[in-house]
Design a protein around this motif. Structure first.
Motif, PDB file in Angstrom:
ATOM      1  N   TYR A   4      36.525  44.036  41.447  1.00  0.00           N
ATOM      2  CA  TYR A   4      37.116  42.710  41.202  1.00  0.00           C
ATOM      3  C   TYR A   4      36.600  42.120  39.897  1.00  0.00           C
ATOM      4  O   TYR A   4      37.363  41.569  39.099  1.00  0.00           O
ATOM      5  CB  TYR A   4      36.786  41.784  42.375  1.00  0.00           C
ATOM      6  CG  TYR A   4      37.252  40.361  42.192  1.00  0.00           C
ATOM      7  CD1 TYR A   4      38.579  40.011  42.440  1.00  0.00           C
ATOM      8  CD2 TYR A   4      36.369  39.366  41.781  1.00  0.00           C
ATOM      9  CE1 TYR A   4      39.019  38.697  42.276  1.00  0.00           C
ATOM     10  CE2 TYR A   4      36.798  38.061  41.613  1.00  0.00           C
ATOM     11  CZ  TYR A   4      38.123  37.732  41.865  1.00  0.00           C
ATOM     12  OH  TYR A   4      38.553  36.444  41.694  1.00  0.00           O
ATOM     13  N   PHE A   5      35.299  42.249  39.676  1.00  0.00           N
ATOM     14  CA  PHE A   5      34.698  41.715  38.453  1.00  0.00           C
ATOM     15  C   PHE A   5      35.248  42.418  37.214  1.00  0.00           C
ATOM     16  O   PHE A   5      35.563  41.779  36.213  1.00  0.00           O
ATOM     17  CB  PHE A   5      33.177  41.878  38.510  1.00  0.00           C
ATOM     18  CG  PHE A   5      32.481  41.477  37.235  1.00  0.00           C
ATOM     19  CD1 PHE A   5      32.249  40.144  36.950  1.00  0.00           C
ATOM     20  CD2 PHE A   5      32.078  42.437  36.329  1.00  0.00           C
ATOM     21  CE1 PHE A   5      31.615  39.766  35.766  1.00  0.00           C
ATOM     22  CE2 PHE A   5      31.436  42.076  35.144  1.00  0.00           C
ATOM     23  CZ  PHE A   5      31.207  40.730  34.869  1.00  0.00           C
ATOM     24  N   GLY A   6      35.376  43.738  37.281  1.00  0.00           N
ATOM     25  CA  GLY A   6      35.873  44.496  36.138  1.00  0.00           C
ATOM     26  C   GLY A   6      37.283  44.098  35.757  1.00  0.00           C
ATOM     27  O   GLY A   6      37.586  43.864  34.576  1.00  0.00           O
ATOM     28  N   ALA A   7      38.157  44.007  36.767  1.00  0.00           N
ATOM     29  CA  ALA A   7      39.547  43.626  36.499  1.00  0.00           C
ATOM     30  C   ALA A   7      39.624  42.203  35.957  1.00  0.00           C
ATOM     31  O   ALA A   7      40.367  41.916  35.010  1.00  0.00           O
ATOM     32  CB  ALA A   7      40.372  43.768  37.771  1.00  0.00           C
ATOM     33  N   GLY A   8      38.846  41.295  36.563  1.00  0.00           N
ATOM     34  CA  GLY A   8      38.862  39.901  36.125  1.00  0.00           C
ATOM     35  C   GLY A   8      38.348  39.736  34.702  1.00  0.00           C
ATOM     36  O   GLY A   8      38.898  38.956  33.918  1.00  0.00           O
ATOM     37  N   ALA A   9      37.288  40.490  34.375  1.00  0.00           N
ATOM     38  CA  ALA A   9      36.715  40.394  33.031  1.00  0.00           C
ATOM     39  C   ALA A   9      37.704  40.863  31.973  1.00  0.00           C
ATOM     40  O   ALA A   9      37.817  40.256  30.899  1.00  0.00           O
ATOM     41  CB  ALA A   9      35.435  41.228  32.959  1.00  0.00           C
ATOM     42  N   MET A  10      38.432  41.923  32.272  1.00  0.00           N
ATOM     43  CA  MET A  10      39.396  42.433  31.305  1.00  0.00           C
ATOM     44  C   MET A  10      40.559  41.455  31.124  1.00  0.00           C
ATOM     45  O   MET A  10      41.070  41.266  30.014  1.00  0.00           O
ATOM     46  CB  MET A  10      39.922  43.799  31.752  1.00  0.00           C
ATOM     47  CG  MET A  10      38.862  44.891  31.789  1.00  0.00           C
ATOM     48  SD  MET A  10      38.022  45.137  30.200  1.00  0.00           S
ATOM     49  CE  MET A  10      39.307  45.971  29.273  1.00  0.00           C
ATOM     50  N   GLN A  11      40.971  40.808  32.206  1.00  0.00           N
ATOM     51  CA  GLN A  11      42.053  39.827  32.108  1.00  0.00           C
ATOM     52  C   GLN A  11      41.631  38.615  31.299  1.00  0.00           C
ATOM     53  O   GLN A  11      42.390  38.088  30.478  1.00  0.00           O
ATOM     54  CB  GLN A  11      42.498  39.411  33.513  1.00  0.00           C
ATOM     55  CG  GLN A  11      43.252  40.502  34.256  1.00  0.00           C
ATOM     56  CD  GLN A  11      43.607  40.093  35.681  1.00  0.00           C
ATOM     57  OE1 GLN A  11      43.263  39.001  36.124  1.00  0.00           O
ATOM     58  NE2 GLN A  11      44.276  40.978  36.399  1.00  0.00           N
ATOM     59  N   LEU A  12      40.391  38.161  31.509  1.00  0.00           N
ATOM     60  CA  LEU A  12      39.880  37.018  30.752  1.00  0.00           C
ATOM     61  C   LEU A  12      39.771  37.349  29.262  1.00  0.00           C
ATOM     62  O   LEU A  12      40.002  36.495  28.405  1.00  0.00           O
ATOM     63  CB  LEU A  12      38.511  36.593  31.292  1.00  0.00           C
ATOM     64  CG  LEU A  12      38.507  35.825  32.613  1.00  0.00           C
ATOM     65  CD1 LEU A  12      37.077  35.589  33.086  1.00  0.00           C
ATOM     66  CD2 LEU A  12      39.240  34.491  32.473  1.00  0.00           C
ATOM     67  N   ALA A  13      39.407  38.596  28.983  1.00  0.00           N
ATOM     68  CA  ALA A  13      39.271  39.019  27.589  1.00  0.00           C
ATOM     69  C   ALA A  13      40.612  39.341  26.956  1.00  0.00           C
ATOM     70  O   ALA A  13      40.697  39.563  25.738  1.00  0.00           O
ATOM     71  CB  ALA A  13      38.352  40.242  27.511  1.00  0.00           C
ATOM     72  N   ALA A  42      35.416  50.208  36.789  1.00  0.00           N
ATOM     73  CA  ALA A  42      36.549  50.573  35.940  1.00  0.00           C
ATOM     74  C   ALA A  42      37.812  50.877  36.740  1.00  0.00           C
ATOM     75  O   ALA A  42      38.797  51.340  36.183  1.00  0.00           O
ATOM     76  CB  ALA A  42      36.183  51.792  35.090  1.00  0.00           C
ATOM     77  N   SER A  43      37.777  50.611  38.046  1.00  0.00           N
ATOM     78  CA  SER A  43      38.917  50.976  38.896  1.00  0.00           C
ATOM     79  C   SER A  43      40.112  50.052  38.727  1.00  0.00           C
ATOM     80  O   SER A  43      41.244  50.428  39.024  1.00  0.00           O
ATOM     81  CB  SER A  43      38.487  50.983  40.369  1.00  0.00           C
ATOM     82  OG  SER A  43      38.154  49.666  40.796  1.00  0.00           O
ATOM     83  N   GLY A  44      39.860  48.810  38.304  1.00  0.00           N
ATOM     84  CA  GLY A  44      40.964  47.884  38.046  1.00  0.00           C
ATOM     85  C   GLY A  44      41.300  46.949  39.174  1.00  0.00           C
ATOM     86  O   GLY A  44      42.144  46.066  39.021  1.00  0.00           O
ATOM     87  N   SER A  45      40.643  47.076  40.341  1.00  0.00           N
ATOM     88  CA  SER A  45      40.909  46.168  41.454  1.00  0.00           C
ATOM     89  C   SER A  45      39.789  46.244  42.475  1.00  0.00           C
ATOM     90  O   SER A  45      39.051  47.237  42.548  1.00  0.00           O
ATOM     91  CB  SER A  45      42.241  46.498  42.137  1.00  0.00           C
ATOM     92  OG  SER A  45      42.138  47.678  42.907  1.00  0.00           O
ATOM     93  N   ALA A  46      39.672  45.195  43.290  1.00  0.00           N
ATOM     94  CA  ALA A  46      38.653  45.164  44.345  1.00  0.00           C
ATOM     95  C   ALA A  46      38.941  46.228  45.408  1.00  0.00           C
ATOM     96  O   ALA A  46      38.024  46.905  45.886  1.00  0.00           O
ATOM     97  CB  ALA A  46      38.609  43.776  44.981  1.00  0.00           C
ATOM     98  N   ILE A  47      40.211  46.390  45.764  1.00  0.00           N
ATOM     99  CA  ILE A  47      40.564  47.362  46.807  1.00  0.00           C
ATOM    100  C   ILE A  47      40.237  48.774  46.366  1.00  0.00           C
ATOM    101  O   ILE A  47      39.599  49.543  47.109  1.00  0.00           O
ATOM    102  CB  ILE A  47      42.061  47.236  47.174  1.00  0.00           C
ATOM    103  CG1 ILE A  47      42.334  45.886  47.847  1.00  0.00           C
ATOM    104  CG2 ILE A  47      42.478  48.384  48.091  1.00  0.00           C
ATOM    105  CD1 ILE A  47      43.786  45.637  48.156  1.00  0.00           C
ATOM    106  N   GLN A  48      40.648  49.140  45.169  1.00  0.00           N
ATOM    107  CA  GLN A  48      40.384  50.492  44.684  1.00  0.00           C
ATOM    108  C   GLN A  48      38.886  50.720  44.497  1.00  0.00           C
ATOM    109  O   GLN A  48      38.378  51.805  44.803  1.00  0.00           O
ATOM    110  CB  GLN A  48      41.121  50.736  43.369  1.00  0.00           C
ATOM    111  CG  GLN A  48      40.993  52.156  42.811  1.00  0.00           C
ATOM    112  CD  GLN A  48      41.695  53.208  43.653  1.00  0.00           C
ATOM    113  OE1 GLN A  48      42.368  52.900  44.632  1.00  0.00           O
ATOM    114  NE2 GLN A  48      41.543  54.463  43.261  1.00  0.00           N
ATOM    115  N   GLY A  49      38.175  49.711  44.020  1.00  0.00           N
ATOM    116  CA  GLY A  49      36.735  49.842  43.852  1.00  0.00           C
ATOM    117  C   GLY A  49      36.029  50.066  45.180  1.00  0.00           C
ATOM    118  O   GLY A  49      35.145  50.917  45.288  1.00  0.00           O
ATOM    119  N   GLY A  50      36.437  49.309  46.190  1.00  0.00           N
ATOM    120  CA  GLY A  50      35.853  49.487  47.513  1.00  0.00           C
ATOM    121  C   GLY A  50      36.172  50.846  48.108  1.00  0.00           C
ATOM    122  O   GLY A  50      35.314  51.490  48.721  1.00  0.00           O
TER     123      GLY A  50
END
Length: 226
Positions: free
Chosen positions: A68-77, A160-168
């Motif tokens: 979740y953090f990875g996906a959110g950080a990329m969207q913010l950037a 680097a998975s792009g989502s919380a679900i995929q990361g989990g």
């Protein structure tokens, strides 16, 4: 099951020889706290499963959080998620080298988790002996925070998975892959360890991961450039 989850499962299975070195004492702590009579063995198996379930719960929660953090950080950037995919491919390549035992750089990542473990370990110690379902599951939750380079690398992959679900799901698949090494005992453990240490199996698994890593890197670069 997608290719990423299969790769995570394979990494967990082949890389779990390191888990035995890191976690063998923890698994043994449960066995020592249980009676040797037949009913005790049945209870011991139940508690072993709860211990592993707790560990997998922590893995999945950590994976979902960093995903979740990875996906959110990329969207913010305002950056493309393909950069995360490129990072995932590089991490996969590093894990392939680790599994092949050609490079042990991932072990250095364990130093990063020492500070966290110093806070978790006292809590885990208070749960001993592991003589109840609640204690076994809670100890497993703590166990999931044990410093391990392979775990942290897979967490980086989850980032680097792009989502919380995929990361989990990635971390959960990795954890499931480690279960045979942790749960089997006696002669079965020796046979499994010998199988995983067979050069052809280790190199074959590492080669498959390296090929998949290369494919992942190539796709990310192609889409970023073109």
């Amino acid at each position: 099951m997608n290719a990423d989850l299969l790769a995570a499962l394979l990494i967990g299975f082949i890389g779990s020889s390191h888990c035995l070195v890191m976690c063998g004492g923890i698994a043994g702590a449960l066995q020592l706290s249980m009676p040797s009579q037949s009913p005790g063995r049945k209870l011991q198996l139940q508690l072993q499963l709860l211990l592993s379930l707790g560990r997998l719960t922590t893995y999945a929660l950590f994976g979902a959080l960093v995903g979740y953090f990875g996906a959110g950080a990329m969207q913010l950037a305002g950056a493309s998620l393909l950069w995360l995919r490129l990072l995932a491919g590089l991490l996969l390549l590093m894990m392939a080298l680790y599994i092949s035992r050609l490079w042990f750089g991932l072990i250095r990542l364990e130093q990063l988790g020492q500070k966290l473990w110093r806070h978790v370990q006292p809590v885990a110690t208070k749960l001993l002996p592991l003589n109840s379902a609640a204690k076994a599951y809670s100890y497993g939750l703590c166990w999931g925070a044990l410093p391990c380079g392979l775990v942290y690398s897979t967490l980086g992959w989850s980032l680097a998975s792009g989502s919380a679900i995929q990361g989990g799901l990635l971390m959960l698949s990795f954890g499931i892959g480690t279960l045979p090494a942790i749960l089997v005992t006696g002669s079965a453990a020796g046979i499994l360890s010998k199988l995983k240490n067979t050069l052809w199996l280790r190199y074959s698994a590492a080669l498959m991961l390296a090929i998949y890593a290369g494919y992942t890197i190539w796709l990310a670069i192609r889409r970023l450039v073109f």
